[in-house]
Design a protein around this motif. Structure first.
Motif, PDB file in Angstrom:
ATOM      1  N   ARG A 128       0.841  -1.197   0.000  1.00 30.93           N
ATOM      2  CA  ARG A 128       0.000   0.000   0.000  1.00 30.93           C
ATOM      3  C   ARG A 128       0.877   1.248   0.000  1.00 30.93           C
ATOM      4  O   ARG A 128       0.637   2.187  -0.752  1.00 30.93           O
ATOM      5  N   GLU A 157      -5.812   1.826  -4.250  1.00 35.91           N
ATOM      6  CA  GLU A 157      -7.096   1.809  -3.544  1.00 35.91           C
ATOM      7  C   GLU A 157      -8.320   1.984  -4.430  1.00 35.91           C
ATOM      8  O   GLU A 157      -9.427   1.699  -3.991  1.00 35.91           O
ATOM      9  N   ARG A 158      -8.169   2.488  -5.647  1.00 37.24           N
ATOM     10  CA  ARG A 158      -9.331   2.728  -6.518  1.00 37.24           C
ATOM     11  C   ARG A 158      -9.110   2.145  -7.921  1.00 37.24           C
ATOM     12  O   ARG A 158      -9.031   2.876  -8.906  1.00 37.24           O
ATOM     13  N   TYR A 208      -4.080   7.838  -4.857  1.00 36.37           N
ATOM     14  CA  TYR A 208      -4.932   6.770  -4.355  1.00 36.37           C
ATOM     15  C   TYR A 208      -4.196   5.435  -4.340  1.00 36.37           C
ATOM     16  O   TYR A 208      -4.749   4.439  -3.886  1.00 36.37           O
TER      17      TYR A 208
END
Length: 168
Positions: free
Chosen positions: A104, A140-141, A137
């Protein structure tokens, strides 16, 4: 009396809903445009968000693990810069994205570098820096969800989201 109170509350909530605006709508998070026609416009209107998205192109893609602009990305961004120069009432948020591979934290940093690359290019083409913001992002998207290169390649992107101008 009870019905009058309910009617008054309903009227007040409707008035508040009509007047509300999120921070994203005020600076590039919505699909708005200049003036009172936020969100309106057709693909044939060269000043509309729809025209920008469909004709100019609102996104550029990246090679895996890079934030370097490809020649195709640079061509799209030249068109974006021309559009923004001709339509000075727009601002933009540049969203940086990554595919699902990697941590992440790594993908958030990569998305930030991708958004910054787009911002720097647009500024180099004459778009005022105060009209542009970046957000990352990371992974995450995603717009495509599967574990193939076809999906990964669509998720490695930067998207320029137009919004209402500086004066709104």
């Amino acid at each position: 009396m009870r019905h009058a109170t309910k009617a008054l509350l309903l009227l007040a909530s409707a008035a508040l809903a009509a007047c509300s605006s999120t921070g994203a709508d005020r600076f590039g998070g919505g699909s708005g445009g200049p003036g009172s026609g936020i969100g309106s416009g057709s693909i044939s209107d060269p000043t509309s968000v729809a025209y920008f998205q469909q004709t100019v192109g609102d996104r550029v893609l990246f090679v895996v693990d890079t934030s370097t602009l490809t020649p195709a990305a640079q061509e799209t961004l030249r068109g974006q810069a021309q559009f923004m120069m001709a339509n000075a009432d727009y601002t933009a948020i540049i969203e940086g994205h990554a595919d699902e591979r990697g941590t992440r934290e790594y993908n958030l940093a990569l998305g930030a570098r991708r958004a910054a690359s787009v911002q720097e290019f647009l500024v180099s083409q004459g778009v005022a820096a105060n009209r542009l913001r970046t957000v990352t992002y990371g992974k995450e998207r995603p717009i495509e969800i599967c574990s193939t290169e076809a999906c990964y390649s669509q998720n490695r992107r930067a998207v320029t989201v137009l919004g209402a101008g500086l004066g709104s």
